[in-house]
Design an enzyme around this catalytic site. Structure first.
Site, short mmCIF file in Angstrom:
data_model
loop_
_atom_site.label_atom_id
_atom_site.label_comp_id
_atom_site.label_asym_id
_atom_site.label_seq_id
_atom_site.Cartn_x
_atom_site.Cartn_y
_atom_site.Cartn_z
N ARG A 32 0.64 -1.11 -0.04
CA ARG A 32 -0.06 0.05 0.42
C ARG A 32 0.77 1.30 -0.06
O ARG A 32 0.89 2.52 -0.87
CB ARG A 32 -1.39 0.04 0.99
CG ARG A 32 -2.10 -0.84 0.88
CD ARG A 32 -2.90 -0.52 2.69
NE ARG A 32 -1.90 -1.22 3.02
CZ ARG A 32 -2.21 -0.79 4.32
NH1 ARG A 32 -3.14 0.46 5.07
NH2 ARG A 32 -1.38 -1.16 5.59
N ASN A 79 -6.04 -2.73 2.70
CA ASN A 79 -6.55 -3.83 2.71
C ASN A 79 -7.64 -4.35 2.90
O ASN A 79 -8.48 -3.61 3.66
CB ASN A 79 -5.58 -4.60 4.16
CG ASN A 79 -4.24 -4.23 3.66
OD1 ASN A 79 -3.73 -4.42 3.12
ND2 ASN A 79 -3.35 -4.22 5.07
#
Length: 96
Positions: free
Chosen positions: A21, A39
């Site tokens: 990320r 997520n």
């Protein structure tokens, strides 16, 4: 500058807990995109990217590339893309 687009990109593989990320956010900011990377409960990372079509295309290509080419963390098994409608007032690119 080209047409503004919004896409939700679901990335499956070993992409949680490896800096994926953060890496995605850095690439998106370099490309001038807004949105987020987060997520999901099923182990994927959801990337929402909005900006010029060429820049969103470039981010999608980076997410698909071999990690040896991009130095991307993790291992991507598949990428699924959904087109969306651009939203006014969206700013920044964040990790959630």
């Amino acid at each position: 500058m080209g047409e503004t687009v919004r896409r939700t990109i679901f990335v499956r593989g070993a992409v949680q807990g490896v800096g994926f990320r953060w890496w995605t956010r850095a690439r998106a900011l370099e490309l001038g995109l807004v949105g987020h990377a987060r997520n999901t409960a099923d182990g994927r990372v959801e990337v929402v990217a909005q900006g010029p079509a060429e820049a969103v295309d470039a981010l999608e290509a980076l997410l698909r590339e071999s990690p040896t080419t991009t130095r991307r963390p993790g291992h991507v098994e598949s990428v699924v893309v959904q087109a969306g409608v651009p939203r006014d007032g969206t700013t920044g690119f964040v990790e959630r």
